[in-house]
Design an enzyme around this catalytic site. Structure first.
Site, PDB file in Angstrom:
ATOM      1  N   HIS A 157      -5.557   4.135  -0.692  1.00 44.99           N
ATOM      2  CA  HIS A 157      -6.720   3.489  -0.889  1.00 44.99           C
ATOM      3  C   HIS A 157      -6.262   2.137  -1.345  1.00 44.99           C
ATOM      4  CE1 HIS A 157      -9.716   6.824  -0.879  1.00 44.99           C
ATOM      5  NE2 HIS A 157      -8.627   7.431  -0.891  1.00 44.99           N
ATOM      6  N   GLU A 167      -3.680   3.855  -4.924  1.00 43.26           N
ATOM      7  CA  GLU A 167      -4.515   2.694  -4.916  1.00 43.26           C
ATOM      8  C   GLU A 167      -3.453   1.435  -4.773  1.00 43.26           C
ATOM      9  OE1 GLU A 167      -7.800   2.263  -4.802  1.00 43.26           O
ATOM     10  OE2 GLU A 167      -8.494   4.348  -5.585  1.00 43.26           O
ATOM     11  N   HIS A 186     -11.458   4.968   3.571  1.00 44.17           N
ATOM     12  CA  HIS A 186     -12.476   3.967   3.479  1.00 44.17           C
ATOM     13  C   HIS A 186     -12.131   3.052   4.376  1.00 44.17           C
ATOM     14  CE1 HIS A 186     -13.384   5.888  -0.946  1.00 44.17           C
ATOM     15  NE2 HIS A 186     -14.170   6.272  -0.162  1.00 44.17           N
TER      16      HIS A 186
END
Length: 634
Positions: A378, A474, A271
């Site tokens: 992420h 994450e 992303h």
């Protein structure tokens, strides 16, 4: 034509035909003999044609091995600072065992291994030969007990085994000259001195700031130029807007696959607005290459692993994202507006989203290289999330937190891998929520579907399609925090990033071979009761991360009888398990169909030509003569 002339002509043709058959048969035997002389022999004195590897000595004289069958290996401890001088124990059930000295510098012999089942006597040849780490034909270097590197004479390597395990990607030619690195032992010393000079004089540095595509490319090329013996730069494809998807290999063997040693990977910035992982990958590369000569752990990791790092899977998205934006979707998607972590094939539901250049490139990459372990980086939370991400009951439109877990057959392994990252992180392991209204995570880990289900995720694809164990990491509550916070993120994640990759050396690894010692490519393997399978490489290699315990390995390959082998995994080091497959009996010209297993669909009834099983050249001549007579008198 007179009958006598006709018969004379026939005899001339017959004898000429027999002569041609005899010449062809003899030549075929000579070629087979030549091939046999250049084939790898997987035994305790591994030889690869003209490759000569001096076997490691046993300083303490205490290496012992007992047992027959398949092979388990008393290999290295996972931690170079531990177990040095201690006795490591490994048990291979019903198997012949192979003992290897520790990979680590300074360790003293004392590894001990016992095979349970049948015992072997001196001089006895076991059914399954072993490929020992102490004489491993890696085509590069073997560490000795003092921790120094010895160059392997690899003049015949490419010819003998095709060791150029290159998946069809072109290395960046302007910044690499790997022939200089592979010119022999002297070049290693020169390259090592080169590393020290660059590190010590400060000419190679990396600032804690965000690097756009051009600056990222410049850093990777600079690294590849300064460390040609530890790095290789290649592109797996291009983004929608034509930016290269750069991958840097960091390893003591950056250009060549190391036979018997695993490939691992990190993928960041999937992303585009989740930017911390992108920068941490650049700092990880910098850390690995500058620590190789000063940190024994890093040296061991790079000597025994090939680390592939993709710093940005979505470079187009990053270019439009904005520093300081902790939430929102600006830059999240690729240039066509697709979420790349919803763009992979899905096991639970059909994914009808059109494939994107970035995901297509990653899918091809994963299909070409047998990755054992992977991390996807992420941002937006602080947790290590493991498969499955999807569930048969998930909604394609709505998702909510605290859903039902969707557990894999390897749930214990995935929890261990997630905990390895979380427990080495000073904050993640606390499991605190990033902000009010968002979930907290026990010990800093979660099952992906339990957090929220999604279709088309990358980590499920890695696991189900190719047996690669991937965990989603994450790393920050804010997706694109100010650059001033990057030093803090690096210090928090540095140990986790390194220790996670080392887990590829846990569990079982080995080779699948036929009765003649030839590798069996694409053999399907499965640990019993764990229904996601994996396959062998072109060299017959396999790896599987497992926790300590007793397991049963199921092995299948077209044209061979299936096999089951018991083995034990211990904490201190991976188990080496070599498997010999025997040809299956044939029925009416077809291989007997093998059992369906795992998530692999095996071809049924592959037709084969029946060979002449007896009679050799006389049988060939007889068959040829019968065919000729049939054609003449027809």
């Amino acid at each position: 034509m007179k009958p006598s002339s006709w018969y004379a002509s026939t005899l001339v043709v017959v004898f000429f035909y027999l002569y041609v058959l005899a010449v062809q048969y003899i030549r075929a035997e000579e070629l087979q003999s030549e091939r046999s002389s250049s084939r790898i022999t997987f035994d305790d004195k591994t030889s690869v044609d003209s490759i000569h590897v001096k076997e490691l000595g046993d300083p303490s004289g205490s290496l012992r091995s007992v047992g027959v069958g398949s092979v388990s290996d008393a290999g290295p401890s996972l931690y170079p600072t531990e177990n040095q001088g201690s006795s490591l124990h490994s048990v291979g059930i019903g198997s012949s065992s192979d003992v290897s000295p520790s990979f680590y510098p300074g360790s003293v012999g004392g590894d001990r291994e016992v095979g349970i089942g049948s015992s072997s006597t001196a001089g006895e040849t076991p059914e399954v030969t072993s490929y020992s780490d102490k004489s491993e034909a890696t085509g590069l270097y073997n560490p000795d007990s003092a921790g120094s590197l010895r160059a392997v004479e690899n003049a015949g390597l490419d010819r003998a085994v095709g060791n150029s395990y290159r998946p069809g990607y072109s290395y960046d030619p302007s910044y690499n000259n790997h022939n200089q690195f592979y010119s022999g032992g002297d070049s290693l010393s020169a390259a090592a001195a080169n590393i020290n000079s660059h590190h010590q004089d400060g000419s190679y540095s990396l600032d804690f700031k965000y690097h756009n595509y051009d600056k990222l490319t410049k850093f990777l090329r600079t690294t590849s130029s300064k460390f040609p013996n530890l790095t290789a730069l290649y592109s797996i494809g291009k983004s929608v807007q034509g930016r290269d998807l750069w991958v840097m290999v960091v390893s003591a063997s950056p250009y060549e696959h190391m036979i018997g040693k695993p490939d691992v990977k990190y993928v960041a910035n999937m992303h585009g607005n989740e930017a911390v992982g992108r920068e941490l990958m650049l700092h990880l590369i910098h850390y690995l290459v500058t620590s190789y000569n000063s940190d024994n752990y890093i040296k061991w990791l790079l000597d025994n692993t090939r680390i592939h790092i993709l710093p940005s899977m979505n470079p187009d998205g990053f270019e439009v994202a904005r520093e300081g934006q902790c939430d929102g979707g600006q830059g999240r998607y690729n240039a066509r507006g697709f979420d790349l972590n919803r763009n992979f094939p899905d096991y639970f539901k059909q994914n009808n989203k059109r494939g994107q250049p970035e995901t297509d490139a990653v899918k091809e990459w994963i299909s070409k290289i047998q990755f054992v372990l992977s991390g996807g980086l992420h941002g937006g939370a602080l947790v290590a999330s493991y498969p499955f991400d999807n569930t048969p009951n998930s909604s394609p439109v709505f998702h909510s937190y605290s859903s039902t877990p969707s557990l894999t057959p390897d749930d214990d392994i995935f929890k261990h891998l997630a905990l390895t990252y979380s427990n080495n992180h000073p904050i993640m392991s606390h499991g605190k929520a990033c902000k009010t209204g968002t979930p907290s995570f026990n010990q800093g880990i979660t099952n992906g579907a339990a957090w929220y289900p999604l279709t088309g995720g990358m980590q499920d694809f890695n696991y189900v399609w190719y047996g690669c164990m991937e965990v989603t990491l994450e790393l920050s509550c804010c997706k694109y925090p100010p650059a001033s916070e990057l030093p803090k993120f690096w210090e928090e994640n540095r140990m986790s990033l390194v220790k996670f990759l080392a887990e590829a050396h846990r569990g079982v690894h080995g080779f699948v071979m036929d009765e003649n010692g030839n590798p069996v490519e694409k053999a399907s393997l499965k640990v019993k009761s764990r229904d996601v399978g994996f396959q062998t490489t072109k060299y017959g290699e396999f790896w599987r991360i497992l926790l300590p315990g007793i397991y049963k390995l199921e092995v299948y390959a077209d044209g061979y009888l299936p096999r089951e082998l018991d083995f034990m995994v211990v904490e201190q080091h991976p188990t080496l398990l070599n498997v010999t497959l025997h040809p299956a009996k044939r029925q009416d010209g077809y291989y007997r169909p093998q059992q369906q297993h795992g998530y692999y669909h095996r071809p049924q009834g592959v037709p084969v030509n029946k060979p002449n099983e007896n009679g050799g050249i006389l049988s060939s001549i007889s068959n040829g003569f019968n065919n000729l007579v049939t054609n003449i008198f027809g």
